[in-house]
Write a protein that holds these residues in place. Sequence first.
Motif, PDB file in Angstrom:
ATOM      1  N   LYS A  16       0.883  -1.164   0.000  1.00 11.08           N
ATOM      2  CA  LYS A  16       0.000   0.000   0.000  1.00 11.08           C
ATOM      3  C   LYS A  16       0.916   1.208   0.000  1.00 11.08           C
ATOM      4  CE  LYS A  16      -3.771   2.045   2.684  1.00 11.08           C
ATOM      5  NZ  LYS A  16      -4.583   1.859   3.914  1.00 11.08           N
ATOM      6  N   ILE A  17       0.741   2.069  -0.981  1.00 13.24           N
ATOM      7  CA  ILE A  17       1.653   3.203  -1.144  1.00 13.24           C
ATOM      8  C   ILE A  17       0.873   4.508  -1.289  1.00 13.24           C
ATOM      9  CG2 ILE A  17       3.547   1.885  -2.165  1.00 13.24           C
ATOM     10  CD1 ILE A  17       2.529   2.687  -4.917  1.00 13.24           C
ATOM     11  N   GLN A  18       1.549   5.588  -0.968  1.00 15.45           N
ATOM     12  CA  GLN A  18       1.020   6.919  -1.225  1.00 15.45           C
ATOM     13  C   GLN A  18       1.883   7.539  -2.310  1.00 15.45           C
ATOM     14  OE1 GLN A  18       0.610   9.583   2.065  1.00 15.45           O
ATOM     15  NE2 GLN A  18      -0.210  11.192   0.774  1.00 15.45           N
ATOM     16  N   VAL A  19       1.242   8.068  -3.331  1.00 21.53           N
ATOM     17  CA  VAL A  19       1.948   8.709  -4.431  1.00 21.53           C
ATOM     18  C   VAL A  19       2.441  10.074  -3.961  1.00 21.53           C
ATOM     19  CG1 VAL A  19       1.747   9.613  -6.772  1.00 21.53           C
ATOM     20  CG2 VAL A  19       0.540   7.507  -6.137  1.00 21.53           C
ATOM     21  N   LEU A  20       3.742  10.300  -4.087  1.00 24.46           N
ATOM     22  CA  LEU A  20       4.322  11.586  -3.718  1.00 24.46           C
ATOM     23  C   LEU A  20       4.594  12.457  -4.931  1.00 24.46           C
ATOM     24  CD1 LEU A  20       6.885  10.353  -1.035  1.00 24.46           C
ATOM     25  CD2 LEU A  20       4.570  11.235  -0.665  1.00 24.46           C
ATOM     26  N   GLN A  21       4.936  11.797  -6.053  1.00 23.58           N
ATOM     27  CA  GLN A  21       5.230  12.544  -7.273  1.00 23.58           C
ATOM     28  C   GLN A  21       4.879  11.686  -8.477  1.00 23.58           C
ATOM     29  OE1 GLN A  21       9.356  13.608  -7.709  1.00 23.58           O
ATOM     30  NE2 GLN A  21       8.875  15.327  -9.034  1.00 23.58           N
ATOM     31  N   ASP A  32       6.316   8.398 -10.048  1.00 23.11           N
ATOM     32  CA  ASP A  32       7.762   8.562  -9.932  1.00 23.11           C
ATOM     33  C   ASP A  32       8.290   8.305  -8.516  1.00 23.11           C
ATOM     34  OD1 ASP A  32       7.900   9.415 -12.652  1.00 23.11           O
ATOM     35  OD2 ASP A  32       7.235  11.396 -12.024  1.00 23.11           O
ATOM     36  N   ASP A  33       7.564   8.754  -7.513  1.00 22.78           N
ATOM     37  CA  ASP A  33       8.045   8.670  -6.139  1.00 22.78           C
ATOM     38  C   ASP A  33       6.893   8.273  -5.220  1.00 22.78           C
ATOM     39  OD1 ASP A  33      10.027   8.848  -4.208  1.00 22.78           O
ATOM     40  OD2 ASP A  33       9.749  10.991  -3.887  1.00 22.78           O
ATOM     41  N   VAL A  34       7.138   7.338  -4.296  1.00 22.64           N
ATOM     42  CA  VAL A  34       6.082   6.837  -3.421  1.00 22.64           C
ATOM     43  C   VAL A  34       6.590   6.714  -1.985  1.00 22.64           C
ATOM     44  CG1 VAL A  34       4.983   5.510  -5.264  1.00 22.64           C
ATOM     45  CG2 VAL A  34       6.653   4.389  -3.796  1.00 22.64           C
ATOM     46  N   ALA A  35       5.646   6.604  -1.054  1.00 26.90           N
ATOM     47  CA  ALA A  35       5.936   6.275   0.336  1.00 26.90           C
ATOM     48  C   ALA A  35       5.183   4.987   0.654  1.00 26.90           C
ATOM     49  CB  ALA A  35       5.482   7.394   1.258  1.00 26.90           C
ATOM     50  N   VAL A  36       5.882   4.003   1.185  1.00 22.48           N
ATOM     51  CA  VAL A  36       5.255   2.724   1.531  1.00 22.48           C
ATOM     52  C   VAL A  36       4.518   2.891   2.854  1.00 22.48           C
ATOM     53  CG1 VAL A  36       5.637   0.294   2.082  1.00 22.48           C
ATOM     54  CG2 VAL A  36       6.996   1.402   0.301  1.00 22.48           C
ATOM     55  N   ILE A  37       3.238   2.537   2.851  1.00 23.97           N
ATOM     56  CA  ILE A  37       2.407   2.626   4.050  1.00 23.97           C
ATOM     57  C   ILE A  37       2.326   1.266   4.739  1.00 23.97           C
ATOM     58  CG2 ILE A  37       0.078   3.095   4.911  1.00 23.97           C
ATOM     59  CD1 ILE A  37      -0.230   5.011   2.491  1.00 23.97           C
ATOM     60  N   LEU A  50      -7.256  -2.500  -1.380  1.00 23.62           N
ATOM     61  CA  LEU A  50      -7.371  -1.954  -2.736  1.00 23.62           C
ATOM     62  C   LEU A  50      -8.744  -1.346  -2.957  1.00 23.62           C
ATOM     63  CD1 LEU A  50      -6.356  -1.564  -5.652  1.00 23.62           C
ATOM     64  CD2 LEU A  50      -7.148  -3.883  -6.122  1.00 23.62           C
ATOM     65  N   VAL A  51      -9.780  -2.041  -2.501  1.00 22.43           N
ATOM     66  CA  VAL A  51     -11.149  -1.555  -2.661  1.00 22.43           C
ATOM     67  C   VAL A  51     -11.355  -0.251  -1.882  1.00 22.43           C
ATOM     68  CG1 VAL A  51     -13.574  -2.097  -2.158  1.00 22.43           C
ATOM     69  CG2 VAL A  51     -12.089  -3.839  -3.138  1.00 22.43           C
ATOM     70  N   ARG A  52     -10.712  -0.125  -0.745  1.00 21.28           N
ATOM     71  CA  ARG A  52     -10.847   1.083   0.086  1.00 21.28           C
ATOM     72  C   ARG A  52      -9.959   2.235  -0.372  1.00 21.28           C
ATOM     73  NH1 ARG A  52     -10.000  -2.170   5.607  1.00 21.28           N
ATOM     74  NH2 ARG A  52     -11.910  -3.379   5.536  1.00 21.28           N
ATOM     75  N   ALA A  53      -8.968   1.964  -1.200  1.00 16.71           N
ATOM     76  CA  ALA A  53      -7.991   2.979  -1.611  1.00 16.71           C
ATOM     77  C   ALA A  53      -8.658   4.096  -2.395  1.00 16.71           C
ATOM     78  CB  ALA A  53      -6.895   2.325  -2.441  1.00 16.71           C
ATOM     79  N   LYS A  54      -8.209   5.323  -2.152  1.00 16.38           N
ATOM     80  CA  LYS A  54      -8.727   6.466  -2.897  1.00 16.38           C
ATOM     81  C   LYS A  54      -7.669   7.549  -2.982  1.00 16.38           C
ATOM     82  CE  LYS A  54     -11.102   8.075   1.229  1.00 16.38           C
ATOM     83  NZ  LYS A  54     -12.359   8.497   1.798  1.00 16.38           N
ATOM     84  N   ASP A  55      -7.919   8.503  -3.838  1.00 18.65           N
ATOM     85  CA  ASP A  55      -7.000   9.614  -4.086  1.00 18.65           C
ATOM     86  C   ASP A  55      -5.629   9.081  -4.507  1.00 18.65           C
ATOM     87  OD1 ASP A  55      -9.056  11.408  -3.451  1.00 18.65           O
ATOM     88  OD2 ASP A  55      -8.534  11.354  -1.324  1.00 18.65           O
ATOM     89  N   ASP A  56      -4.588   9.455  -3.790  1.00 14.96           N
ATOM     90  CA  ASP A  56      -3.234   9.041  -4.158  1.00 14.96           C
ATOM     91  C   ASP A  56      -2.728   7.860  -3.342  1.00 14.96           C
ATOM     92  OD1 ASP A  56      -2.889  10.731  -6.267  1.00 14.96           O
ATOM     93  OD2 ASP A  56      -1.791  12.250  -5.163  1.00 14.96           O
TER      94      ASP A  56
END
Length: 81
Positions: A16-21, A32-37, A50-56
């Motif tokens: 599960k990642i957050q998109v940073l760039q 391009d760049d992510v933070a691992v959650i 995955l079903v709950r994921a939203k935005d970035d």
Amino acid sequence: MKWEEVRKTYPNNFVKIQVLQSHIEGNVRYIDDVAVIEVFNDNKEATRELVRAKDDILVYHTANEEIKLEIKDIFGYRGAV
């Protein structure tokens, strides 16, 4: 963190990642760049997230060489009336 680093650190796992760039070329968004959650060993748990994921926030498997998301135009969408 670059996706290549994530793949080496967490091989053959869902993450599960957050998109940073990111950047867009045509109708494809390249991450391009992510933070691992979180890292998942259980496929069912990864699917729930995955079903709950939203935005970035994304859930992606490290077997993929790159993260690219197709941008689709939704024709005929009018929203709430």
